[in-house]
Motif scaffolding. Structure first.
Motif, PDB file in Angstrom:
ATOM      1  N   VAL A 198     -62.101 -52.197 -31.078  1.00  0.00           N
ATOM      2  CA  VAL A 198     -62.868 -53.603 -31.457  1.00  0.00           C
ATOM      3  C   VAL A 198     -61.425 -54.444 -32.153  1.00  0.00           C
ATOM      4  CG1 VAL A 198     -64.188 -54.523 -32.278  1.00  0.00           C
ATOM      5  CG2 VAL A 198     -64.732 -53.245 -31.102  1.00  0.00           C
ATOM      6  N   ASN A 199     -60.822 -53.176 -33.364  1.00  0.00           N
ATOM      7  CA  ASN A 199     -60.260 -53.972 -34.261  1.00  0.00           C
ATOM      8  C   ASN A 199     -58.579 -53.393 -34.027  1.00  0.00           C
ATOM      9  OD1 ASN A 199     -61.466 -54.284 -36.289  1.00  0.00           O
ATOM     10  ND2 ASN A 199     -62.117 -52.250 -36.116  1.00  0.00           N
ATOM     11  N   SER A 200     -58.433 -53.049 -32.070  1.00  0.00           N
ATOM     12  CA  SER A 200     -56.672 -53.279 -31.706  1.00  0.00           C
ATOM     13  C   SER A 200     -56.034 -54.704 -31.710  1.00  0.00           C
ATOM     14  CB  SER A 200     -56.323 -51.941 -30.640  1.00  0.00           C
ATOM     15  OG  SER A 200     -57.875 -52.734 -29.530  1.00  0.00           O
ATOM     16  N   ASP A 201     -55.361 -54.813 -31.056  1.00  0.00           N
ATOM     17  CA  ASP A 201     -54.759 -55.670 -31.065  1.00  0.00           C
ATOM     18  C   ASP A 201     -54.923 -55.958 -29.249  1.00  0.00           C
ATOM     19  OD1 ASP A 201     -53.545 -55.940 -33.614  1.00  0.00           O
ATOM     20  OD2 ASP A 201     -52.133 -54.956 -33.544  1.00  0.00           O
ATOM     21  N   LYS A 202     -55.015 -55.465 -28.414  1.00  0.00           N
ATOM     22  CA  LYS A 202     -55.363 -55.185 -27.300  1.00  0.00           C
ATOM     23  C   LYS A 202     -56.603 -55.743 -26.969  1.00  0.00           C
ATOM     24  CE  LYS A 202     -53.544 -54.578 -22.556  1.00  0.00           C
ATOM     25  NZ  LYS A 202     -53.195 -55.112 -22.302  1.00  0.00           N
ATOM     26  N   TYR A 203     -56.962 -55.443 -27.918  1.00  0.00           N
ATOM     27  CA  TYR A 203     -59.206 -56.262 -27.605  1.00  0.00           C
ATOM     28  C   TYR A 203     -58.868 -57.504 -28.126  1.00  0.00           C
ATOM     29  CZ  TYR A 203     -63.637 -56.414 -28.696  1.00  0.00           C
ATOM     30  OH  TYR A 203     -64.670 -57.081 -28.204  1.00  0.00           O
ATOM     31  N   LYS A 204     -58.137 -57.732 -28.955  1.00  0.00           N
ATOM     32  CA  LYS A 204     -58.190 -58.865 -29.404  1.00  0.00           C
ATOM     33  C   LYS A 204     -57.675 -60.386 -27.971  1.00  0.00           C
ATOM     34  CE  LYS A 204     -58.172 -57.934 -34.293  1.00  0.00           C
ATOM     35  NZ  LYS A 204     -57.636 -58.387 -35.643  1.00  0.00           N
ATOM     36  N   GLU A 205     -56.377 -59.346 -27.900  1.00  0.00           N
ATOM     37  CA  GLU A 205     -55.899 -60.368 -26.788  1.00  0.00           C
ATOM     38  C   GLU A 205     -56.390 -60.669 -25.818  1.00  0.00           C
ATOM     39  OE1 GLU A 205     -52.023 -60.008 -23.782  1.00  0.00           O
ATOM     40  OE2 GLU A 205     -51.829 -58.749 -25.482  1.00  0.00           O
ATOM     41  N   GLY A 221     -57.234 -64.036  -9.716  1.00  0.00           N
ATOM     42  CA  GLY A 221     -56.086 -63.670 -10.098  1.00  0.00           C
ATOM     43  C   GLY A 221     -55.952 -63.217 -11.901  1.00  0.00           C
ATOM     44  N   LEU A 222     -56.683 -64.268 -12.612  1.00  0.00           N
ATOM     45  CA  LEU A 222     -57.143 -63.530 -14.327  1.00  0.00           C
ATOM     46  C   LEU A 222     -58.018 -62.366 -13.934  1.00  0.00           C
ATOM     47  CD1 LEU A 222     -56.149 -64.273 -17.248  1.00  0.00           C
ATOM     48  CD2 LEU A 222     -57.640 -66.299 -16.965  1.00  0.00           C
ATOM     49  N   SER A 223     -59.225 -62.872 -13.698  1.00  0.00           N
ATOM     50  CA  SER A 223     -59.913 -61.822 -13.371  1.00  0.00           C
ATOM     51  C   SER A 223     -60.180 -61.041 -12.899  1.00  0.00           C
ATOM     52  CB  SER A 223     -61.290 -62.362 -12.694  1.00  0.00           C
ATOM     53  OG  SER A 223     -62.120 -61.372 -12.627  1.00  0.00           O
ATOM     54  N   GLU A 224     -58.660 -60.090 -12.032  1.00  0.00           N
ATOM     55  CA  GLU A 224     -58.574 -59.064 -11.634  1.00  0.00           C
ATOM     56  C   GLU A 224     -57.842 -58.191 -13.331  1.00  0.00           C
ATOM     57  OE1 GLU A 224     -59.430 -56.893  -9.274  1.00  0.00           O
ATOM     58  OE2 GLU A 224     -60.317 -58.440  -7.884  1.00  0.00           O
ATOM     59  N   GLU A 225     -56.596 -59.282 -13.484  1.00  0.00           N
ATOM     60  CA  GLU A 225     -55.478 -58.459 -14.539  1.00  0.00           C
ATOM     61  C   GLU A 225     -56.895 -58.216 -15.545  1.00  0.00           C
ATOM     62  OE1 GLU A 225     -52.319 -60.501 -17.201  1.00  0.00           O
ATOM     63  OE2 GLU A 225     -52.950 -61.766 -15.249  1.00  0.00           O
ATOM     64  N   LEU A 226     -57.252 -59.056 -16.441  1.00  0.00           N
ATOM     65  CA  LEU A 226     -58.193 -59.050 -17.334  1.00  0.00           C
ATOM     66  C   LEU A 226     -58.868 -57.517 -16.905  1.00  0.00           C
ATOM     67  CD1 LEU A 226     -59.793 -62.455 -18.571  1.00  0.00           C
ATOM     68  CD2 LEU A 226     -58.207 -60.856 -19.398  1.00  0.00           C
ATOM     69  N   LYS A 227     -59.315 -57.091 -15.619  1.00  0.00           N
ATOM     70  CA  LYS A 227     -60.434 -56.105 -15.580  1.00  0.00           C
ATOM     71  C   LYS A 227     -59.890 -54.760 -15.633  1.00  0.00           C
ATOM     72  CE  LYS A 227     -63.147 -54.579 -12.088  1.00  0.00           C
ATOM     73  NZ  LYS A 227     -63.503 -54.196 -10.528  1.00  0.00           N
ATOM     74  N   GLU A 268     -57.954 -50.403 -18.692  1.00  0.00           N
ATOM     75  CA  GLU A 268     -56.678 -49.657 -19.792  1.00  0.00           C
ATOM     76  C   GLU A 268     -57.137 -48.993 -21.137  1.00  0.00           C
ATOM     77  OE1 GLU A 268     -52.847 -51.145 -18.809  1.00  0.00           O
ATOM     78  OE2 GLU A 268     -53.237 -50.804 -16.545  1.00  0.00           O
ATOM     79  N   LEU A 269     -57.858 -50.230 -21.588  1.00  0.00           N
ATOM     80  CA  LEU A 269     -57.846 -50.558 -23.197  1.00  0.00           C
ATOM     81  C   LEU A 269     -58.265 -49.020 -22.792  1.00  0.00           C
ATOM     82  CD1 LEU A 269     -57.930 -51.087 -26.046  1.00  0.00           C
ATOM     83  CD2 LEU A 269     -59.402 -53.510 -25.415  1.00  0.00           C
TER      84      LEU A 269
END
Length: 428
Positions: free
Chosen positions: A43-50, A83-89, A94-95
């Motif tokens: 939760v506190n990672s930069d990837k999560y915030k992004e 497209g954005l939905s698939e990318e976020l999924k 990966e996170l």
């Protein structure tokens, strides 16, 4: 699959088994802390915030697609949204995988932080088996994933109380289940705990041991009324239990419904339209005895801890220290013993009802209510309803009579005979 529970004669070796549970509990606590720590890091990672920020972009695209009336623009917005939905999924997957919190049930028991180090030490001393640790790790992850699916959950697991840590599971150790008793220890230095058979336990166990494969077995402990641990073995066999035929005796479709208001199981034969009710509310006076113990426990608690209550009788807020007297512990042990009797009586009654049902048809349709919704506490609004009218919430009755436990048992017995089985949940 079904389970046979047999009591064990552990005289002289209680400390040996207590040591296994003590270190098993330490492992369980370390596993819970590991998953909580990984969730906090995630939760506190930069990837999560992004990813969380880009989720807002996704919601904005969805709102624009709903509001626009231009077909071409709507089509473009939907394409961008997809497209954005698939990318976020893929990003979320990966996170989660990078922190060992993916949706798969697999757990690498060598990469669980302090818990893995503790396990290696306990395993070298012969205290904890690898399958026991693996089972605990998988169950802990399942608990985490279940909380993550809940919308309002903080995804934080709670460490169980030591008295609630009651079972150690083993697999691929079938040689330890012998006709004479449960065997522990290394070759040439065995400890055998004899079984204590009751009623038809010996016949069922002998039949299963000679003809069927063992999937799992577990050591279970239960506190008796004298606050002493009593041990038993849970043996999970993978085939049809003794006494069950290989196929149903009668043909036809049976509709089984759980009547919450009457606390009964109703079966209706589709062909003959014959109705049969099975009462599940008959508690043999247990509920009155439980109420008596609850009342006495509250009286003892108030007498021993007067400083923890306000003048109006409510409990003071904040951190408090509670004194538990000898009388309180005695009452608590008696209540706990009574609950064991309730569960055993209920289980035997459910087994009898489920067996009668599966032998009378070749197809079962279960109509059930949303038990979780019925157990939710409803707020009392004095302007809209009086106290008696607010008794729509049936949490206490459902907990005591456990209708879902019956449905699980019925489904299990239907699988033994290969019956067609389906469920329908009523929505209110």
């Amino acid at each position: 699959m079904y389970t046979i529970e047999l009591k064990l004669d552990t005289r002289g070796y209680d400390e040996y088994l207590e040591k296994k549970f003590k270190y098993g509990y330490k492992l369980k606590r370390a596993l819970v802390n590991y998953f909580n720590m990984q969730e906090n890091r995630r939760v506190n990672s930069d990837k999560y915030k992004e990813l969380a920020g880009r989720m807002q972009e996704l919601n904005t695209l969805q709102d624009k697609a709903k509001d626009t009336k231009d077909k071409n623009e709507k089509k473009l917005l939907k394409k961008a949204y997809k497209g954005l939905s698939e990318e976020l999924k893929q990003g979320w997957i990966e996170l989660n995988d990078s922190y060992g919190l993916g949706n798969g049930k697999f757990v690498d028991y060598k990469k669980l932080g302090q818990a893995s180090v503790m396990y290696e030490r306990y395993a070298s001393e012969g205290i904890i088996n690898w399958s026991t640790f693996e089972n605990m790790a998988v169950d802990t992850k399942k608990g985490y994933l279940k909380r993550k699916k809940q919308a309002d959950s903080e995804n934080i697991l709670k460490v169980p109380r030591y008295v609630d840590f009651n079972t150690l599971w083993y697999r691929k150790c079938n040689n330890n289940i012998t006709p004479d008793g449960l065997r522990f220890g290394k070759r040439g230095n065995y400890i055998i705990f004899p079984y204590v058979f009751k009623c038809t336990d010996e016949i069922r166990f002998t039949y299963a041991l000679e003809r069927q494969k063992i999937a799992w077995y577990g050591i279970k402990r239960t506190l008796d009324r004298h606050n002493k641990w009593m041990y038993s073995v849970l043996i999970v066999f993978g085939e049809v239990p003794y006494g069950m035929p290989e196929s149903p005796i009668k043909q036809g479709k049976l509709v089984v419904s759980v009547d919450i208001d009457k606390l009964a199981i109703k079966t209706v034969n589709v062909d003959t339209e014959e109705e049969v009710f099975f009462d599940i509310a008959n508690d043999f006076g247990y509920s009155d005895k439980l109420s008596y113990y609850d009342k006495k426990l509250e009286e003892s608690r108030r007498q021993s801890n007067p400083d923890n209550y306000n003048l109006d009788g409510t409990v003071k807020k904040g951190k408090r220290t509670w004194v538990r007297t000898k009388n309180y512990n005695t009452l608590l042990a008696r209540k706990r013993t009574l609950w064991h009797k309730i569960k055993q009586s209920r289980k035997e009654r459910f087994h009898s009802i489920a067996k009668d049902i599966v032998l009378s048809c070749d197809e079962i349709v279960v109509i059930k209510e949303d038990f979780k919704a019925l157990q939710k506490r409803k707020d009392f609004n004095p302007e809209e309803m009086n106290w008696n009218d607010s008794r729509k919430q049936r949490g206490a009755e459902i907990m005591f009579n456990a209708p879902y436990e019956f449905i699980v048992l019925l489904k299990q017995k239907a699988s033994y005979l290969g019956l067609k089985y389906s469920e329908t949940t009523l929505k209110k």
